[in-house]
Structure formats: C-alpha cells, structure tokens
Design an enzyme around this catalytic site. Sequence first.
Site, PDB file in Angstrom:
ATOM      1  N   HIS A 359       0.806  -1.222   0.000  1.00 50.16           N
ATOM      2  CA  HIS A 359       0.000   0.000   0.000  1.00 50.16           C
ATOM      3  C   HIS A 359       0.838   1.270   0.000  1.00 50.16           C
ATOM      4  O   HIS A 359       0.271   2.358   0.159  1.00 50.16           O
ATOM      5  CB  HIS A 359      -0.911   0.020   1.222  1.00 50.16           C
ATOM      6  CG  HIS A 359      -2.080  -0.905   1.139  1.00 50.16           C
ATOM      7  ND1 HIS A 359      -3.255  -0.578   0.500  1.00 50.16           N
ATOM      8  CD2 HIS A 359      -2.256  -2.160   1.601  1.00 50.16           C
ATOM      9  CE1 HIS A 359      -4.105  -1.578   0.578  1.00 50.16           C
ATOM     10  NE2 HIS A 359      -3.524  -2.557   1.248  1.00 50.16           N
ATOM     11  N   LYS A 547      -8.165  13.593   4.454  1.00 46.70           N
ATOM     12  CA  LYS A 547      -7.261  12.442   4.422  1.00 46.70           C
ATOM     13  C   LYS A 547      -6.239  12.599   5.545  1.00 46.70           C
ATOM     14  O   LYS A 547      -6.152  13.662   6.166  1.00 46.70           O
ATOM     15  CB  LYS A 547      -6.568  12.299   3.064  1.00 46.70           C
ATOM     16  CG  LYS A 547      -5.934  13.565   2.531  1.00 46.70           C
ATOM     17  CD  LYS A 547      -5.432  13.367   1.114  1.00 46.70           C
ATOM     18  CE  LYS A 547      -6.556  13.290   0.101  1.00 46.70           C
ATOM     19  NZ  LYS A 547      -6.731  11.980  -0.492  1.00 46.70           N
ATOM     20  N   ARG A 548      -5.503  11.540   5.799  1.00 48.29           N
ATOM     21  CA  ARG A 548      -4.488  11.583   6.846  1.00 48.29           C
ATOM     22  C   ARG A 548      -3.536  12.754   6.613  1.00 48.29           C
ATOM     23  O   ARG A 548      -3.138  13.038   5.480  1.00 48.29           O
ATOM     24  CB  ARG A 548      -3.707  10.258   6.816  1.00 48.29           C
ATOM     25  CG  ARG A 548      -2.574  10.144   7.797  1.00 48.29           C
ATOM     26  CD  ARG A 548      -2.104   8.690   7.854  1.00 48.29           C
ATOM     27  NE  ARG A 548      -1.771   8.166   6.546  1.00 48.29           N
ATOM     28  CZ  ARG A 548      -0.541   8.146   6.035  1.00 48.29           C
ATOM     29  NH1 ARG A 548       0.474   8.635   6.723  1.00 48.29           N
ATOM     30  NH2 ARG A 548      -0.311   7.628   4.856  1.00 48.29           N
ATOM     31  N   LYS A 553       0.710  14.211   1.182  1.00 51.20           N
ATOM     32  CA  LYS A 553      -0.681  14.486   0.794  1.00 51.20           C
ATOM     33  C   LYS A 553      -0.843  15.948   0.375  1.00 51.20           C
ATOM     34  O   LYS A 553      -1.820  16.318  -0.254  1.00 51.20           O
ATOM     35  CB  LYS A 553      -1.626  14.191   1.952  1.00 51.20           C
ATOM     36  CG  LYS A 553      -1.504  12.801   2.572  1.00 51.20           C
ATOM     37  CD  LYS A 553      -2.226  11.745   1.805  1.00 51.20           C
ATOM     38  CE  LYS A 553      -2.296  10.440   2.588  1.00 51.20           C
ATOM     39  NZ  LYS A 553      -2.993   9.373   1.850  1.00 51.20           N
ATOM     40  N   THR A 656      -8.724   5.995  -1.776  1.00 56.08           N
ATOM     41  CA  THR A 656     -10.116   5.571  -1.944  1.00 56.08           C
ATOM     42  C   THR A 656     -11.059   6.734  -1.669  1.00 56.08           C
ATOM     43  O   THR A 656     -12.199   6.718  -2.122  1.00 56.08           O
ATOM     44  CB  THR A 656     -10.468   4.391  -1.013  1.00 56.08           C
ATOM     45  OG1 THR A 656     -10.117   4.711   0.332  1.00 56.08           O
ATOM     46  CG2 THR A 656      -9.756   3.129  -1.447  1.00 56.08           C
ATOM     47  N   LYS A 660     -14.802   7.847  -3.347  1.00 59.55           N
ATOM     48  CA  LYS A 660     -16.016   8.173  -2.594  1.00 59.55           C
ATOM     49  C   LYS A 660     -16.571   9.529  -3.023  1.00 59.55           C
ATOM     50  O   LYS A 660     -17.784   9.698  -3.203  1.00 59.55           O
ATOM     51  CB  LYS A 660     -15.718   8.165  -1.094  1.00 59.55           C
ATOM     52  CG  LYS A 660     -15.325   6.807  -0.552  1.00 59.55           C
ATOM     53  CD  LYS A 660     -14.641   6.908   0.810  1.00 59.55           C
ATOM     54  CE  LYS A 660     -13.941   5.612   1.154  1.00 59.55           C
ATOM     55  NZ  LYS A 660     -13.001   5.745   2.277  1.00 59.55           N
TER      56      LYS A 660
END
Length: 819
Positions: A359, A547-548, A553, A656, A660
């Site tokens: 991942h 998100k985290r 990111k 993901t 969504k």
Amino acid sequence: MLNKHERKQQIIDGIKSNLRNQFGKTVKTANKTQIYLACVQVAREEIMDRWVKTKEIEAEHGGKKLYYLSVEFLPGRAMSNNLIALGKTDMYAEALMELGISINEIEDIEADPGLGNGGLGRLASCFLDSLATLNYPAMGCGIRYEYGLFRQRIINDAQVEIPDDWLDDMGGYPWETPVYEDEFSVRFGGKLTEEYVDGVLKVHHTDYSVVEAIPFDLPVLGYGTDNVGTLRLWSAHSPKQIDMESFSRGEYVRAVEDRELAEVISKVLYPAENHKEGKSLRLKQHYFFTSATIQYIVREHKRCYGSLYNLADKVCIQINDTHPALAIPELLRIMIDEEGMDWEASCNICKKVFGYTNHTVLSEALEKWPEQLFKELLPRIYAIVHGINEDYCAKLWKFYPGQWDKIGSMAIVGYNEIRMANLCVAMSDHVNGVSQLHGEILKRDVFKNFFMVEPWKFTSITNGITPRRWLLNANPALCKLLDDSIGEDYKQDLSALNKLEPLADDSAFLQRFADVKLENKRRFADWLQQKQGITIDPSMVFDVQSKRAHEYKRQLMNLLHIISLYDRLMNDSSFEMTPVTFIFAAKASANYTMAKQIIKLANVLSHKISMAPSRVRERLNVVFVENYNVTAAEILIPAADVSEQISTAGKEASGTGNMKFMLNGAVTIGTLDGANVEIKEQVGDDNIFIFGLTAQEVERLNRYANYSSGKAYESNALIRRAMDYLINGELDLNGTRVFNDLYHVLLFGENGTRADPYLVLKDFPTYSECHAKLRTAYCDTKRWQRMSVLNTARAGYFSSDRSIEDYNEKIWKLDKLPF
C-alpha cells in the site's frame, strides 16, 4: 409469511421485550442508549440466524477460504449499515416512529469503532462487505483496540490527542460476540535449546511469557444475500490476573502489573515508535494477532482435513500491508515445531498460501525492525526468519551472481534490521499494487530487483469502495433520485450507474441532481453547527481535502494557495473569485511534528479569515473538521463540490477517498497519482482538473536533483507572498513565528534532507492556475452540473465488488458459497 404490518409489529414487540428483560424499563422510561441497545438485540436475532446458517453452508461447502489479515479495520457504525443489508431500514424507522422515537437519534447513539486510522482500515472493511455480498467464504482478522487511535481535539488551533474510549461509551460493543473456545496462547521472549531426535533437529522454546488471545467476532452482512461474513478481532489478556502474594503484602500495583503489561497489547492502535518501548509494543501487537490467527487457521484445517499438506488447496491468507507479515514465519513455526514437517515442504506450502498487498512506496513505511529487539521478543521466529533469509539469498545468488550490494538490499535480514516487505515478497505467491500506476511503480522502482527474479508474482488490482456504505448509507437523497431515474440495479452492480449518462444532458434531471447536492450541503452545515458551533454558507463551493495529515498528501500546498487567495482579496480590489469554503479533515500521528504544524496552520487561517473584512469573508472561508471518522465522512463526502486529490505524483498508492467523492458527484482536482489516473480515464479530460508533474517527471527530477525550491520562490511572486506569511507575523495569532519550521522545510530542508521534498512549490503555479479554471467552471452552472452527474455515472468501475472479483480471478481462486 408475515405481512409488512406484522413484521413491523414484531420489531415493536421485540424492542419492548428487550427493554423490559434487559433494563426493567418501558419505552417511556428508557433512555436513548437503552432503546438503541434494545433495537440492536432485535436486529441481532435475525443476523444470528443468518450467521449460523452461513457457517453451516460453509462447512458443507468445503471449499477454499480467505483470511484477510490487517492491523486496521475501520467499519464505521454498524446499525445503519446492518439495517440496509437486512432491507429493513424503513421498517425499523416506522416501528420506532410509532414509539415516538426518531431512528436518526437512535443511530447517533452508536460510537464509531476505534479499529483503524484511515484508508488502509476503511479499504479492509469495504472488502469484507464485498466478500460477504458476493458470497465468498472469508474472515477478516485484526486487533480489538480498546482505545483506538485517539480522539482529536483542537485546542488553541492545535491537535490534542485524547483516548478514544469507544468501548466504554456503551459498556461494550453490542454487535460483537466473544468466542472463548477459540482462545490461544501467544509466546514472547524466552530462550531456545536444540537437540537431535532420531536424526531430526528439535527446537525447544522455554522460559517465555504468555499472553492469551481471545477473539471477538463481528458479523459482516452481505447485501442482497443471506450470507454473513466474519470480522474476528483479538483481545489480549494475561493468564495471570492477579499476583496474590504481592497483593497480600499490600503491593497492590505490583499485584496486577503482569496483567497490565500483557493487556496493553490491544489497548491502542499505532503506539509511537520513536523509542524502544513503542517499537517493542508494535512488534508485540503484530505477532500477537498473526500468531493467534494462524493457530486458529491451523486448528480448523486439521479438524476438517487432519493434515496440513493440503493447506494451500483450502486456505489463502492475504497480508494487507506489511503489518501482518509475521504470519509467514508463524505458520512455518507451527508446521516444523508442532507438526514435525520438514523445512522445504513447509516453505513450499507457505509460498502458495500467502498473498501480499503493498500500500505504499514510501521507504519509511516499509516496516523494518531492529534485529536485536526482534531476537529478544521473538527468538523462535527470529531463527525461522534467518532460515528463510539464507534460502532466499542463496536463490538470489544464482540470479545475481557476485552482486553483493544488490543481494544485500533484497535480503530479509541485513544491516542489523529485519525487513518485512522483503519477507512478504520472498514468501508470497502474489504481490499486488492497488492501482495500475502503483503496480508499475512497484515493478520498475520499489521492488524492481525482485520483479526481475520473479516477474510472474507481480500484478495490479485497483482499490474500490462499497456502494452500500458510501452511497446507500451516506447519501439517501441521491439514492432516492437514482431509484426514481434508473432503477435499483446499481446497489449490487455499480456499473449500472452508467444509465445516468443520457440524463447528463437533461436539464430537469440536472436540476434535481443539483438540488440533492444542495440538500446534502445543508445537512453538513447543520451537522457542523451542532458539533463544532461553526456556521458555513451552503451556497459557497465546498472544496474538501479529507485524508491523513502527511507532507506527501500536500495539505500544505492547498493552504499556501488559500493564503495566496486571502492576500489577493485583501490587497487587490480588482481581484474577484467564486466564493469557496475550503474544508479540511485530518488526523496527524501524535509524534509527527510537521503534520501537526499543517493542522495548526489550517486552524489559524480559519481564524485569520474570520477576522477579515466582509469582502474577504464573503468569498473565502476555511473550516477544519475535528476528529474526522467514518460517520463524519458519511456526512461530509456527499456535500462536497470539489475533491482535492493533490498528492505528489508517484507517492499515493491508490487512494479511496477520491472514489467516494467521485461516486457522490464531486469533481476532482488532482495530480496524476494513484487511482486519479484511472478516474481521469473513466470521466474523461473534460470532467476532471489535472495539474502538476507526472510520476515519471517526479522520478526524473529526483534522480537528477535539478530542482531548487529557492529558485521557485524567487521566480514566482504568488509563492513569495504566500510563503512570507509563514514568517512575517501575520499568522502569529497564538505564538510568535509558529510556522518557521514549515517555511524552512520548503526552502532549506530539515535535518539534512533536501528542501521541499514533496515538490509543493514546484507544483504550486500549475495548481493555482488549475484551481482558477475550476472556479470559473463552477460559475457555468449547467456545465458544472453535467460534470457532477458524469462523475457519478462513471464511478461504477471503482466498486469494491469489482476489486474483489479481480483479486479472486488473479490470486485467490475461491468458489462462491451456494446461497
């Protein structure tokens, strides 16, 4: 067969009966928690009937079974999802309404299980949903964390971590079932002795400490089927509950010390590992749940078949990231030490049983354990891993003769560390990435040398999301519109959403679709007002990055862009922009200083803008959603107009959240990273906003080190102005020079690392330009509505049902249960 009225009355009678029998209450005297628990018991009766029947069918079927091992599962609240799977949401709502109770109030009693952190755990839960829906025999296996990760509070604009006592909220978790007959002992520490018996080496493990693993099973309901899967979570308990000698001497703390040290294993998800104790606890956690799981699998297999030689015909074990990798040497330990099987046969069986899903491409996330710590805690597993390493290095020598450095980098044991990713690749039948781009990066970069040796092992399976959770549960208003417009086939076959495509040119449908979005925006605004006391305007664009919190990111790039917009609104009276509320939702690891600084910056910006003149406030807003979890996501995601997917290209394996948001009609702005590449393929260039370097361009830039963030700073006025806000005192609302570290990381680097490692400033100009185009597009109402509809219409590929079918075709080879 009962009619609808009779079934509803059955629910009402069940609620009343449970209130009386469990609490000695009536509907009028019971509180909402008691009514919630009474509802759970009514639903459980039907679920238990299905669950028992599933286990009987599975036993009769006798086919191969999947065990999905993950250190995280993030299932979200169970009641609403279970009622959807039972097909009884409306019936329970009507029954409760007759009792004068709102089903929404009852569902809100339930806590989110603190069993995961983000995408990894949510993906695992989506997969269990799809496995059950598709009638595949499967069990998820993880840890029953007593306090989860943490509950996030924002105090003085900064993240503060408090315990997530989700189990205490209701005095336990009403959906779980303890299975005490499946308790297993897990060994830590001790010493090894060897002896030869009849020419066979026997290893004896003595003087070890023991922790008992007790499983708690949760039902995972399939949709449109009576099949019920299982999520098994292991809880740590000490076999020695109290030391009576110490207690009798008045040493009360010492009397329970052994128990506390044992049971801390299942207390908290991801303990900090910046010290030896934290690393030791993490290693214990990983061995604890994998050892218990493998012991259970072996016992059940032997009970059915008497031998482990056909294990690979009946069992497949999927390792979700490297955390469960210790399952591999644990299975070898049992085969060799307890079953008396020889080394070569045991290794061959292992290699057929295990599959490994990677991942991440980040080297720091590919787990490595200090060799000495590993040896102290797991002496027998350490010896087995050494044996695997010797065999594997001998194999590599034949392929790479004389190339010691290459073999050294591929070894499982080397440079005083144990490398879990290398162990997984060496001992798994298949290795898969989680998007097409990620799979290619694994083959040409992360595991390039491994790929050259065994190219047939490597494949790509793009992640997916369950439509039951992320459409039926999260967006009932949209589902009602879909049901009326295209029927209900999409609920089990998400590709049926393509029936929406012709409606993307129907003005009346576009308006109904837009009305649903506005309704969801109002719902989120009401929820945020209730939870955090924050007022937002649903007429503004809702631009969401959830998100985290992590530097790759690139929440920081988003924030610098917001600072740039703020600066222009403050200082350029001619600058106009579409009104936007930028919404952030993220947790940072407790010891990740830079990520916590980014969260603080988002909150400080929110306060700064709230104090600005009305010209600014009417066009720009920043909101930070506190303690983001699955329940919050179910409310936020349907409300989003814009989905921010802006990670550095080549760093996000898949994502993901992007799926969504797309499913719920948000339009993506992002880089060509992870599954964004495939989202672009599905929606087409006209229905997504892409900017920035590609993964190949990032790779070339990194390889030749020809990027200077200082030059980017000097050559771009927007970057200079935004960056200067970090150090010029403008944002010093609760401390001086609070954001110096962020400034220095981008321009000068940190602790010897290069400046701007995730290319924030490099991609900033194209991001800023792309966002301006997005805001312009939003002003063209019909164009934007059409884009939104087409994003939903073309989201079918990203169903976790499709992902599971891909896994089964390429890796697992399971037969469906005959429901």
